[in-house]
Scaffold this motif. Structure first.
Motif, PDB file in Angstrom:
ATOM      1  N   VAL A 366       8.555  12.493  -3.856  1.00  0.00           N
ATOM      2  CA  VAL A 366       7.919  10.916  -3.092  1.00  0.00           C
ATOM      3  C   VAL A 366       6.952  10.449  -3.724  1.00  0.00           C
ATOM      4  N   ASP A 367       6.878   9.092  -3.584  1.00  0.00           N
ATOM      5  CA  ASP A 367       5.559   8.809  -4.573  1.00  0.00           C
ATOM      6  C   ASP A 367       4.197   8.673  -3.289  1.00  0.00           C
ATOM      7  N   VAL A 368       2.560   9.340  -3.840  1.00  0.00           N
ATOM      8  CA  VAL A 368       1.875   8.769  -2.630  1.00  0.00           C
ATOM      9  C   VAL A 368       0.754   8.229  -4.091  1.00  0.00           C
ATOM     10  N   PRO A 395      10.536   7.176  -3.659  1.00  0.00           N
ATOM     11  CA  PRO A 395      10.430   7.019  -5.169  1.00  0.00           C
ATOM     12  C   PRO A 395      10.748   5.531  -5.240  1.00  0.00           C
ATOM     13  N   ASP A 396       9.906   4.920  -6.878  1.00  0.00           N
ATOM     14  CA  ASP A 396      10.324   3.837  -7.369  1.00  0.00           C
ATOM     15  C   ASP A 396      10.362   2.403  -6.623  1.00  0.00           C
ATOM     16  N   GLY A 397       8.935   2.649  -5.733  1.00  0.00           N
ATOM     17  CA  GLY A 397       9.388   1.131  -4.975  1.00  0.00           C
ATOM     18  C   GLY A 397      10.020   0.808  -3.635  1.00  0.00           C
ATOM     19  N   GLY A 398       9.651   2.755  -3.358  1.00  0.00           N
ATOM     20  CA  GLY A 398      10.805   2.349  -2.289  1.00  0.00           C
ATOM     21  C   GLY A 398      10.563   2.800  -1.221  1.00  0.00           C
ATOM     22  N   ARG A 399      11.352   3.098   0.154  1.00  0.00           N
ATOM     23  CA  ARG A 399      10.684   2.710   1.953  1.00  0.00           C
ATOM     24  C   ARG A 399       9.378   3.457   1.548  1.00  0.00           C
ATOM     25  N   VAL A 400       8.181   2.877   2.592  1.00  0.00           N
ATOM     26  CA  VAL A 400       7.257   3.356   3.160  1.00  0.00           C
ATOM     27  C   VAL A 400       7.670   4.628   3.575  1.00  0.00           C
ATOM     28  N   LEU A 401       6.959   5.832   3.908  1.00  0.00           N
ATOM     29  CA  LEU A 401       7.377   6.751   4.817  1.00  0.00           C
ATOM     30  C   LEU A 401       6.204   7.737   5.715  1.00  0.00           C
ATOM     31  N   GLY A 402       4.499   7.049   5.363  1.00  0.00           N
ATOM     32  CA  GLY A 402       3.072   7.456   5.869  1.00  0.00           C
ATOM     33  C   GLY A 402       2.339   6.508   5.041  1.00  0.00           C
ATOM     34  N   PHE A 403       1.828   5.524   6.311  1.00  0.00           N
ATOM     35  CA  PHE A 403       0.193   5.154   5.692  1.00  0.00           C
ATOM     36  C   PHE A 403      -0.632   5.495   6.456  1.00  0.00           C
ATOM     37  N   VAL A 425       9.594  -1.487   5.861  1.00  0.00           N
ATOM     38  CA  VAL A 425       8.931  -2.053   4.632  1.00  0.00           C
ATOM     39  C   VAL A 425       9.026  -0.905   3.577  1.00  0.00           C
ATOM     40  N   THR A 426       8.858  -1.455   2.742  1.00  0.00           N
ATOM     41  CA  THR A 426       9.706  -0.952   0.823  1.00  0.00           C
ATOM     42  C   THR A 426       7.914  -0.895   0.423  1.00  0.00           C
ATOM     43  N   LYS A 427       8.042  -0.387  -0.813  1.00  0.00           N
ATOM     44  CA  LYS A 427       6.948   0.019  -1.623  1.00  0.00           C
ATOM     45  C   LYS A 427       6.390  -1.143  -2.638  1.00  0.00           C
ATOM     46  N   ARG A 428       7.874  -1.702  -2.757  1.00  0.00           N
ATOM     47  CA  ARG A 428       8.133  -2.816  -3.346  1.00  0.00           C
ATOM     48  C   ARG A 428       7.362  -4.696  -3.041  1.00  0.00           C
ATOM     49  N   GLN A 429       7.744  -4.221  -1.380  1.00  0.00           N
ATOM     50  CA  GLN A 429       7.720  -5.623  -0.251  1.00  0.00           C
ATOM     51  C   GLN A 429       6.122  -5.554  -0.465  1.00  0.00           C
ATOM     52  N   LEU A 430       5.552  -4.198  -0.317  1.00  0.00           N
ATOM     53  CA  LEU A 430       4.093  -4.557  -0.582  1.00  0.00           C
ATOM     54  C   LEU A 430       3.261  -5.149  -1.380  1.00  0.00           C
ATOM     55  N   ASP A 431       4.206  -4.497  -2.711  1.00  0.00           N
ATOM     56  CA  ASP A 431       3.134  -5.090  -3.897  1.00  0.00           C
ATOM     57  C   ASP A 431       3.648  -6.761  -3.981  1.00  0.00           C
ATOM     58  N   ALA A 432       4.505  -6.899  -3.170  1.00  0.00           N
ATOM     59  CA  ALA A 432       4.540  -8.958  -3.433  1.00  0.00           C
ATOM     60  C   ALA A 432       4.101  -9.177  -2.491  1.00  0.00           C
ATOM     61  N   THR A 433       2.911  -8.903  -1.266  1.00  0.00           N
ATOM     62  CA  THR A 433       2.316  -9.157  -0.879  1.00  0.00           C
ATOM     63  C   THR A 433       1.010  -9.928  -1.189  1.00  0.00           C
ATOM     64  N   VAL A 434       0.594 -10.603  -1.048  1.00  0.00           N
ATOM     65  CA  VAL A 434      -1.167 -11.399  -1.227  1.00  0.00           C
ATOM     66  C   VAL A 434      -1.023 -10.704  -0.561  1.00  0.00           C
ATOM     67  N   GLY A 435      -3.241 -10.423  -1.388  1.00  0.00           N
ATOM     68  CA  GLY A 435      -3.854  -9.269  -0.159  1.00  0.00           C
ATOM     69  C   GLY A 435      -5.039 -10.742   0.553  1.00  0.00           C
ATOM     70  N   ILE A 436      -5.488  -9.825   1.353  1.00  0.00           N
ATOM     71  CA  ILE A 436      -6.809 -10.635   1.919  1.00  0.00           C
ATOM     72  C   ILE A 436      -7.683 -10.371   1.367  1.00  0.00           C
ATOM     73  N   VAL A 445      -1.687  -3.246  -0.261  1.00  0.00           N
ATOM     74  CA  VAL A 445      -1.052  -5.069  -1.217  1.00  0.00           C
ATOM     75  C   VAL A 445      -1.622  -4.148  -2.396  1.00  0.00           C
ATOM     76  N   THR A 446      -2.436  -3.497  -2.933  1.00  0.00           N
ATOM     77  CA  THR A 446      -3.229  -3.153  -4.352  1.00  0.00           C
ATOM     78  C   THR A 446      -3.203  -2.243  -4.856  1.00  0.00           C
ATOM     79  N   LEU A 447      -1.952  -1.696  -4.190  1.00  0.00           N
ATOM     80  CA  LEU A 447      -2.151   0.299  -4.099  1.00  0.00           C
ATOM     81  C   LEU A 447      -1.219  -0.007  -5.916  1.00  0.00           C
ATOM     82  N   ARG A 448      -1.649  -0.208  -7.493  1.00  0.00           N
ATOM     83  CA  ARG A 448      -0.333   0.462  -7.990  1.00  0.00           C
ATOM     84  C   ARG A 448      -0.027   1.828  -8.833  1.00  0.00           C
TER      85      ARG A 448
END
Ligand code: FAD
Length: 471
Positions: A366-368, A395-403, A425-436, A445-448
């Motif tokens: 998993v990616d953390v 891994p690789d921007g896949g489905r989020v398993l836990g917040f 939701v996937t990590k890719r979709q989080l990355d594509a979301t503009v933060g507030i 949404v800004t974790l890289r």
């Protein structure tokens, strides 16, 4: 067809029982509910609501302190009156009970005051009176469990701690689950010297290891005296009313009150369930299937008494699913996956989905992503409180398993993320979301920067401060 007094007889007027009964009544069923105490149950009278009101009340201390860094000077030092807070809280609980009773009445539910006991598959006894029903719903909740310790009777449970006459000067809390850490936050903020004894090395067993380690640190910073791997051996009352506590290691601690936050057990004792053929598990919980049916076809059970996920919204959802299944022809089972939870500690915790440990067990690689930072508010207030944010995904921007989050407003922020998780939701979709901006929530949404794999840095230990950390 048998002629019953009611279509549904519910035992217990807490979150689950009220929800099921109201929905059944609204669907046209003839419903009775018996309650031995106050309608509203644990959540309204001894749990979520009074606890949260005290958390709000206690947190003002920090608000006053933090205001100074933002340019405020208080003309006089703020004074706190426990009696005023207690009276305001009790008034609100009374109002809520009235609301619950009115809602039941409006749904045509007959409320019977008294302790119910199952006589057989279709009969419930309340006092001298027996009632028959096509279906019986057991929604009797849970109650605090106390350890087998000499002098345990001198201690308090969470029920007692919510309505103490005064804030204890020195408080020992035994147990560091969510109830323990919530009360530690309340009484520490109100000026008590709080000591916590617990079995593990960090608080909040069952939560993500990073969350546990982080909250442990934050509680220490607030001045809570944490004693890991410490147990109570004996509690002795002294002539002056104080308590002398002996630990398993032979040390003694003098306190004014001991709160046992040592778990809860399902409320099935003396209910007559086993004699009626209802199977209970080793903790006394009613064993149910996905539709909340017990081993006796006409007897169902919802909420804490089934010991599935012991939270109010879960009990409510299970109760409504039962009513829909019985009286609306829609056999619905409650979906117990992706249920978010919160801990109203100071700072609070919010979590949904897998912990890192669970994710690795279930999914392998998993990616953390972890970020810890100082909240913007505290740059000026000077408070040494930090926030933790953690996302676990395929891994690789896949489905989020836990917040996971520890920090101000974590429960509020996590609710929206729980919806996202439920929608896959996937990590890719989080990355594509503009933060507030500027918020703590935008960190999600800004974790890289991925945290290095556990070989390099052991899982469950706090990672580096991420790129956006503000120090
Ligand atoms: P309950 O609400 O416990 O209701 C059971 C009812 O049955 C009670 O009113 C009881 O008097 C009655 N009863 C029992 N036996 C009988 C009988 N034989 N005859 C008649 N009546 C009977 N959950 C959250 O989601 N968020 C929180 O922040 C939260 N905080 C909590 C804080 C504390 C200190 C505690 C103790 C719990 C908290 N919970 C929280 C958990 C939540 O309160 C429970 O999960 C929820 O109340 C379960 O609902 P229930 O209907 O199963 O049982």
């Amino acid at each position: 067809m048998a002629n019953y007094d009611f279509d549904l007889f519910t035992i217990g007027g807490g979150s689950g029982g009220v929800a099921a009964s109201r929905r059944a009544g609204a669907l046209g069923a003839r419903v009775a509910l018996c309650e031995e105490n106050q309608v509203g149950g644990t959540c309204v009278h001894r749990g979520c609501v009074p606890k949260k009101l005290l958390v709000y009340g206690a947190h003002f201390r920090e608000e006053f302190e933090d205001a100074a860094g933002h340019g405020w000077t208080l003309a006089e030092p703020p004074r706190f009156d426990w009696g005023t807070l207690q009276a305001a809280k009790d008034k609100e609980l009374e109002r809520l009970e009235g609301v619950y009773r009115r809602m039941l009445k409006d749904s045509g539910v007959r409320v019977i005051q008294g302790r119910g006991r199952v006589v057989d598959a279709h009969t419930v006894e309340v006092g001298e009176q027996r009632y028959t029903a096509r279906h019986v719903l057991v929604a009797t909740g849970s109650f605090p469990s106390l350890p087998r310790v000499k002098g345990v009777e001198h201690g308090l449970t969470s029920d007692d701690a919510l309505s103490l006459k005064a804030v204890p000067r020195r408080l020992l809390i035994v147990g560091a689950g969510y109830i323990g850490v919530e009360f530690a936050g309340i009484f520490r903020a109100l000026g008590a010297r709080v000591t916590m004894f617990f079995r593990g090395s960090t608080v909040l067993r069952g939560f993500d290891d990073d969350v546990r380690a982080f909250l442990t640190q934050e509680l220490r910073k607030k001045g809570v005296d944490l004693r890991p791997e410490t147990q109570v051996a004996d509690v002795e009352k002294r002539p002056d009313g104080s308590l002398s506590v002996l630990t398993g290691m032979g040390e003694t601690l003098e306190v004014d009150a001991v709160l046992f936050a040592t778990g809860r057990v399902p409320h099935t004792k003396g209910l007559g369930l086993e004699a009626a053929g209802v199977k209970l598990d080793e903790r006394g919980a009613v064993c149910v299937d996905a539709h909340s049916r017990s081993s006796v076809e006409s007897i169902l059970a919802v909420g804490d008494v089934t010991d599935r996920i012991n939270l109010t919204p879960v009990a409510i959802a299970e109760g409504r699913a039962v009513a829909e299944g019985l009286f609306n022809g829609q056999e619905r089972s409650m979906d117990h996956t992706g249920v978010a939870s919160a801990v109203f500690s100071q700072p609070p915790v919010g979590a949904v989905g897998c912990t890192e440990r669970e994710a690795r067990e279930k999914h392998g690689a998993v990616d953390v992503y972890v970020s810890t930072f100082r909240p913007m508010k505290h740059v000026l207030s000077g408070r040494e409180e930090r926030t933790l944010i953690k996302v676990i995904c395929e891994p690789d921007g896949g489905r989020v398993l836990g917040f996971h989050m520890v920090g101000a407003d974590a429960p509020e922020i996590l609710q929206g993320l729980a919806v996202a998780l439920k929608c896959g939701v996937t990590k890719r979709q989080l990355d594509a979301t503009v933060g507030i901006h500027p918020t703590a929530a935008e960190e999600f949404v800004t974790l890289r920067d991925k945290r290095p794999e556990p070989e390099a840095e052991s899982a469950g230990e706090l990672g580096h401060d991420a790129r956006k950390s503000v120090d």
